[in-house]
Scaffold this active site. Structure first.
Site, PDB file in Angstrom:
ATOM      1  N   LYS A   1      17.104  -3.651 -17.569  1.00 61.86           N
ATOM      2  CA  LYS A   1      16.009  -4.155 -16.728  1.00 61.86           C
ATOM      3  C   LYS A   1      16.166  -5.668 -16.509  1.00 61.86           C
ATOM      4  CE  LYS A   1      11.770  -5.132 -18.566  1.00 61.86           C
ATOM      5  NZ  LYS A   1      11.349  -6.497 -18.224  1.00 61.86           N
ATOM      6  N   ASN A   2      16.431  -6.377 -17.593  1.00 61.94           N
ATOM      7  CA  ASN A   2      16.440  -7.838 -17.497  1.00 61.94           C
ATOM      8  C   ASN A   2      17.672  -8.387 -16.775  1.00 61.94           C
ATOM      9  OD1 ASN A   2      14.017  -7.727 -18.751  1.00 61.94           O
ATOM     10  ND2 ASN A   2      14.673  -8.622 -20.702  1.00 61.94           N
TER      11      ASN A   2
ATOM     12  N   CYS B   1      -0.143 -13.101 -19.155  1.00 63.49           N
ATOM     13  CA  CYS B   1       0.160 -11.672 -19.164  1.00 63.49           C
ATOM     14  C   CYS B   1      -0.153 -11.128 -20.550  1.00 63.49           C
ATOM     15  CB  CYS B   1       1.601 -11.410 -18.777  1.00 63.49           C
ATOM     16  SG  CYS B   1       2.753 -11.741 -20.091  1.00 63.49           S
TER      17      CYS B   1
ATOM     18  N   ARG C   1       2.632 -17.515 -20.906  1.00 63.17           N
ATOM     19  CA  ARG C   1       3.880 -17.495 -20.132  1.00 63.17           C
ATOM     20  C   ARG C   1       3.857 -18.477 -18.954  1.00 63.17           C
ATOM     21  NH1 ARG C   1       6.364 -11.496 -19.924  1.00 63.17           N
ATOM     22  NH2 ARG C   1       8.318 -12.624 -19.984  1.00 63.17           N
TER      23      ARG C   1
ATOM     24  N   ASP D   1      12.016  -9.164 -27.924  1.00 64.12           N
ATOM     25  CA  ASP D   1      11.654  -7.857 -27.367  1.00 64.12           C
ATOM     26  C   ASP D   1      11.780  -6.739 -28.399  1.00 64.12           C
ATOM     27  OD1 ASP D   1      11.091  -9.032 -25.007  1.00 64.12           O
ATOM     28  OD2 ASP D   1      12.762  -8.198 -23.874  1.00 64.12           O
TER      29      ASP D   1
ATOM     30  N   ARG E   1       7.437   0.647 -17.213  1.00 66.97           N
ATOM     31  CA  ARG E   1       7.978  -0.569 -16.597  1.00 66.97           C
ATOM     32  C   ARG E   1       9.427  -0.801 -17.010  1.00 66.97           C
ATOM     33  NH1 ARG E   1       5.536  -5.371 -18.700  1.00 66.97           N
ATOM     34  NH2 ARG E   1       7.411  -6.135 -17.706  1.00 66.97           N
TER      35      ARG E   1
END
Ligand code: UD1
Length: 417
Positions: A21-22, A115, A120, A305, A397
């Site tokens: 994803k990143n 968030c 952030r 993460d 997500r």
């Protein structure tokens, strides 16, 4: 949407891991710089990628998707705005700021705000863009940017190696006039992947993955295709999922060098790891042992993460473990949900003190964010009885059909819509 998980099954077998994803998100943002077609393979089927595609379409790009291949034709880009709705849908929308400003010499974005895992801020992104010649006005939640004469290379030293700021800087200055020397850059593998795509498209980026990156601006980029790297975070969370249940798992298309900080932690819990250049095999002990101390750090340190998935794993490890979060200020919201499942964890400042319990018990819990949500899945796989995990849109997500992958390993998990 919810997951219903009946815990207690050992998760064993072989899986392949989805694309990162990143990596996929900044690479999709990068396609905006190319007046032609970009073909991105191995794009994970996750809702954050759906959001990135919607943003590209909003800018005027023609985007098609066939399985995991996304084709972006950015020959014409007409819009330079990202709406409040798209910004809220995905915070990483800020990654489009650098490329839009570079391509159209102006950009108007809604401010991303806070968030689920903290404030952030994006001060470093904006500060760096100003150094590249952008004029930026922030008013009433709108970020208005202009660079009428185009962006110009400069020396930039980041006060913190922010992943997103490093990516935005690369995206802003590959087509700027002159050379940019970026120091204290983030060194995550996803930065290397983004730079690889940009270089395949004709950019001149030297040293990505090191602290100092040199970018020599070029007039234009050309069409290219790229294969997104495997998702190291998703790979590690499946290793944790098997480890908590006492299983044996093989992941066959992973890049083990991206997980050098994770393997010693798993070994300290008593898991055995075998690896080749492209695969990892893990076998777990009957009862996991505590890990004395783990601190999250920028790459190559232990990833933030994986802080919540690791804490879930340690919640049943024998003894007391200490996990310290050094990257985000509010990444412990999921802990009260783990406690509902029977975990014994207390937060002291930036550390979670985990006293391992013998058993967790199924109940109803709520996912609070992407990784914290998956931490609840890990705990539920071990818990006695049935767990209902609500708000799994957070998990979607970043995880491609998590229930299918987990079922293929023997988990009893259902998605309820
Ligand atoms: C990226 C990852 C995310 C990961 C994080 C850290 C993506 C899409 N997301 O997020 O999964 O958890 O890296 O590895 O790649 N900061 C500021 N000012 C800024 C920018 C950042 O103060 O302008 C702070 C943040 O609040 C945070 C820290 O720096 O405390 C790290 O943030 P950063 O590395 O930028 O993370 P993201 O790029 O947002």
């Amino acid at each position: 949407m919810k997951f219903l998980i009946e815990g207690g099954k050992a998760l064993s077998g072989k899986i392949s891991v989805q694309g990162s994803k990143n990596s996929a998100l900044p690479i999709l943002a990068a396609t905006l710089l190319i007046k032609g077609k970009s073909v991105i393979h191995n794009c994970p089927k996750i809702t954050d990628v759906d959001a990135a595609i919607d943003i590209l379409k909003d800018f005027g790009c023609v985007v098609t998707r066939s399985d995991r291949t996304v084709t972006v034709d950015a020959s014409y880009v007409k819009n330079c705005n990202v709406s409040d709705y798209l910004m809220r849908r995905m915070r990483s929308s800020i990654l489009f700021l650098g490329p839009v400003l570079s391509r159209l010499k102006k950009a108007r974005f809604s401010s991303p705000g806070g968030c689920e895992i903290g404030l952030r801020p994006i001060d470093l992104h904006l500060w760096a863009l100003r150094l590249l010649g952008a004029e930026i006005n922030e008013k009433s939640g709108i970020i208005d940017c202009k660079a009428e004469k185009g962006l110009k290379g400069n020396r930039i030293h980041l006060s913190f190696p922010s992943v997103g700021a490093t990516e935005n800087i690369l995206l802003a200055c590959v087509c700027a006039k002159g050379t940019t020397v970026l120091s204290n850059a983030a060194r995550e593998p996803e930065i290397i992947d983004l730079a690889a795509f940009l270089n395949e498209s004709g950019a001149h980026i030297y040293g990505a993955g090191e602290s100092t990156v040199v970018i020599v601006g070029t007039d234009s980029l050309h069409s290219a295709s790229h294969n997104v790297i495997a998702d190291r975070i998703v790979g590690a969370t499946y290793l944790f999922s098997s480890a908590i249940t006492g299983g044996e798992i093989e992941i066959d298309n992973i890049i083990p060098t991206h997980l050098e900080s994770v393997f010693p932690v798993l070994e300290e819990t008593g898991c055995k790891i075998k690896r080749t250049d492209t695969s990892v095999f893990l076998s777990s002990p009957e009862r996991l042992s505590r890990v004395k101390s783990v601190r999250t750090l920028p790459f190559p340190g232990f990833p933030t993460d994986l802080q919540s998935p690791l804490t879930a794993l340690l919640s049943v490890a024998e003894g007391t473990s200490v996990v310290t979060e050094n990257i985000f200020e509010n990444r412990y919201k999921y802990i009260s949900e783990l406690v509902r499942l029977g975990a014994n964890i207390r937060v002291e400042g930036s550390s979670a003190i985990v006293d391992g319990v013998k058993k967790l018990y199924g109940t109803s819990v709520c996912a609070t964010d992407l990784r914290g949500g998956f931490a609840l899945v890990i705990a539920a796989l071990k818990a006695q009885g049935e767990t209902v995990i609500n708000n799994i849109h957070h998990i979607d997500r970043g995880y491609e059909a998590a229930e299918k992958t987990l079922s293929s390993l023997g988990a009893n998990i259902k998605r309820i819509t």
